[in-house]
Write an enzyme that holds these catalytic residues in place. Sequence first.
Site, PDB file in Angstrom:
ATOM      1  N   ARG A  43       3.403 -21.333  16.336  1.00 50.21           N
ATOM      2  CA  ARG A  43       2.197 -21.424  17.341  1.00 50.21           C
ATOM      3  C   ARG A  43       2.287 -22.446  18.575  1.00 50.21           C
ATOM      4  O   ARG A  43       1.593 -22.509  19.437  1.00 50.21           O
ATOM      5  CB  ARG A  43       0.923 -21.371  16.632  1.00 50.21           C
ATOM      6  CG  ARG A  43       0.596 -20.227  15.818  1.00 50.21           C
ATOM      7  CD  ARG A  43      -0.506 -20.051  15.010  1.00 50.21           C
ATOM      8  NE  ARG A  43      -1.055 -18.768  14.882  1.00 50.21           N
ATOM      9  CZ  ARG A  43      -1.896 -18.318  13.735  1.00 50.21           C
ATOM     10  NH1 ARG A  43      -2.348 -19.059  13.140  1.00 50.21           N
ATOM     11  NH2 ARG A  43      -2.120 -16.936  13.714  1.00 50.21           N
ATOM     12  N   LYS A 204      -4.866  -2.988   3.036  1.00 50.87           N
ATOM     13  CA  LYS A 204      -6.298  -2.261   2.767  1.00 50.87           C
ATOM     14  C   LYS A 204      -6.656  -1.196   3.978  1.00 50.87           C
ATOM     15  O   LYS A 204      -6.312  -1.702   4.915  1.00 50.87           O
ATOM     16  CB  LYS A 204      -7.207  -3.358   2.814  1.00 50.87           C
ATOM     17  CG  LYS A 204      -7.485  -3.988   1.467  1.00 50.87           C
ATOM     18  CD  LYS A 204      -8.803  -4.739   1.691  1.00 50.87           C
ATOM     19  CE  LYS A 204      -8.925  -5.729   0.546  1.00 50.87           C
ATOM     20  NZ  LYS A 204      -9.948  -6.692   0.864  1.00 50.87           N
ATOM     21  N   GLY A 355       0.460 -11.185  10.888  1.00 49.32           N
ATOM     22  CA  GLY A 355       1.329 -12.416  10.108  1.00 49.32           C
ATOM     23  C   GLY A 355       2.374 -11.836   9.314  1.00 49.32           C
ATOM     24  O   GLY A 355       3.769 -12.542   9.478  1.00 49.32           O
ATOM     25  N   GLY A 378      -5.460 -10.768  13.487  1.00 46.83           N
ATOM     26  CA  GLY A 378      -6.830 -10.322  13.638  1.00 46.83           C
ATOM     27  C   GLY A 378      -7.289  -9.956  14.945  1.00 46.83           C
ATOM     28  O   GLY A 378      -8.123  -8.832  15.229  1.00 46.83           O
TER      29      GLY A 378
HETATM   30  P1  AMP Z   1      -2.470  -6.869   5.290  1.00 46.35           P
HETATM   31  O1  AMP Z   1      -2.787  -8.473   5.305  1.00 46.35           O
HETATM   32  O2  AMP Z   1      -3.583  -6.056   5.079  1.00 46.35           O
HETATM   33  O3  AMP Z   1      -1.458  -6.808   6.400  1.00 46.35           O
HETATM   34  O4  AMP Z   1      -1.813  -6.903   3.873  1.00 46.35           O
HETATM   35  C1  AMP Z   1      -0.427  -7.629   3.605  1.00 46.35           C
HETATM   36  C2  AMP Z   1      -0.195  -7.495   2.111  1.00 46.35           C
HETATM   37  O5  AMP Z   1      -0.269  -6.406   1.488  1.00 46.35           O
HETATM   38  C3  AMP Z   1       0.956  -8.226   1.602  1.00 46.35           C
HETATM   39  O6  AMP Z   1       0.723  -9.238   0.825  1.00 46.35           O
HETATM   40  C4  AMP Z   1       1.688  -7.090   0.660  1.00 46.35           C
HETATM   41  O7  AMP Z   1       2.260  -7.674  -0.457  1.00 46.35           O
HETATM   42  C5  AMP Z   1       0.651  -5.902   0.322  1.00 46.35           C
HETATM   43  N1  AMP Z   1       1.139  -4.965  -0.003  1.00 46.35           N
HETATM   44  C6  AMP Z   1       1.655  -4.119   0.984  1.00 46.35           C
HETATM   45  N2  AMP Z   1       2.183  -3.082   0.280  1.00 46.35           N
HETATM   46  C7  AMP Z   1       1.845  -3.042  -0.924  1.00 46.35           C
HETATM   47  C8  AMP Z   1       1.431  -1.998  -2.176  1.00 46.35           C
HETATM   48  N3  AMP Z   1       2.274  -0.891  -2.044  1.00 46.35           N
HETATM   49  N4  AMP Z   1       1.055  -2.605  -3.091  1.00 46.35           N
HETATM   50  C9  AMP Z   1       0.312  -3.628  -3.107  1.00 46.35           C
HETATM   51  N5  AMP Z   1       0.449  -4.639  -2.083  1.00 46.35           N
HETATM   52  C10 AMP Z   1       0.962  -4.332  -1.039  1.00 46.35           C
END
Ligand code: AMP
Length: 399
Positions: A43, A204, A355, A378
């Site tokens: 950054r 999510k 990230g 974000g």
């Molecule tokens: P995000 O911040 O929404 O992009 O989510 C990233 C996080 O999702 C990371 O820490 C990953 O470890 C988690 N993640 C990705 N795939 C899976 C999965 N199949 N089960 C559980 N956690 C996951």
Amino acid sequence: MAITWIDDGKINFRDQRVFVRVDFNVPLEDDGSGGQKVADDERVRAALPTLNLLLGKGAKLILASHLGRPKGRDASQSLMPVALCLQAHLNTDVIFADDCVGDGVKKQANDLKAGQVLLLENLRYHSGEEKNDDGFARQLAALADVYVNDAFGAAHRAHASTAGMAAFVDKKAGGLLLKKEAETLYGLLKQPKRPFVAILGGAKVSDKIGVLTKLLGKVDKILIGGAMAYTFLAAKGVPVGKSKTESEKLTIAKSVIESAAARNVQLLLPVDHIAATEFKETATPATTSTLGPEQMGLDIGPQTRALFAEALKGAGTVLWNGPMGVFEWDAFGQGTLAVATAVAHCGGFTVVGGGDSVSALNQSGLASKISHVSTGGGASLELLEGQKLPGLLALGYEF
Ligand code: AMP
């Protein structure tokens, strides 16, 4: 009022006190002698084009950023280590102010000479920053003749330094990073070269549903991986065992699937998985196309990687946000790496944000093969959802 960018020649920066809101929200680590140092300077490097342009034009630079989420003064979240890092990159001394407002800081700002750089202490030591408090915004504005915002990573926040203070400084402009991010990301929504493929992953559905819905009207294909894929598979009635799902998002997932079909958008979900029976780094990985009741999917399997790579072949534009699995753990990181490789080599215009996807790219040494790596996870999602980012709005950006 149309936005002014710092490189369009409308503002004379010579001998002006130029307040630049940068995004120096960097990770810190132990420096081995009881202090802290910057663990990843990406950054800081992203701000250099703007800072060098302004220094070249004879500006007096006052730099401000937040770091972390301190509640009041907190030495562990000081920007002091960033001053040392920045000094090395700019090849010039960086003066550090131990606060961001107050008489002492005002004197330091007023004493600056052309070409000098003053870095202010963490804006979030003051609650007025996040509250976008008028009085705090006026105090920041009083330091400057010109306000420049180059903090794309914070542009989705209406805080005092990212939005509020713009009203109290006569001359204002967007920096080069903000310009590149805004033009690239809005460009994706306006005139993407086709086929346009979006890849979404991560934890999510709820975090990505806004962008997913917006993209349905723009893309030709959507590939979904990560934990969010399991909510979609569950919505289709596919057994997902103990995989992470959001039961309250099943209806919306179903309607996304229907809406994709109605619009002729190809929506691809995992057809096999790297599964485990416990959520643990040391869990034994098993490749399967059918998840048993005791299994959870922690990464996309080899057939899905091949399916996704095939879908990316010949893409004109690619947007990728979110890992395909628990990429932090080696045994469940191969799917994310495979997607990173397929995106890097697809030959189209590629944009990666978020990230985790960016750090997967960095880990695999593929970042330089991506057309645009966004510095704001974000902010890029909110922009792509069609929201008017407060940081851009305050500068008069025409959406
Ligand atoms: P995000 O911040 O929404 O992009 O989510 C990233 C996080 O999702 C990371 O820490 C990953 O470890 C988690 N993640 C990705 N795939 C899976 C999965 N199949 N089960 C559980 N956690 C996951």
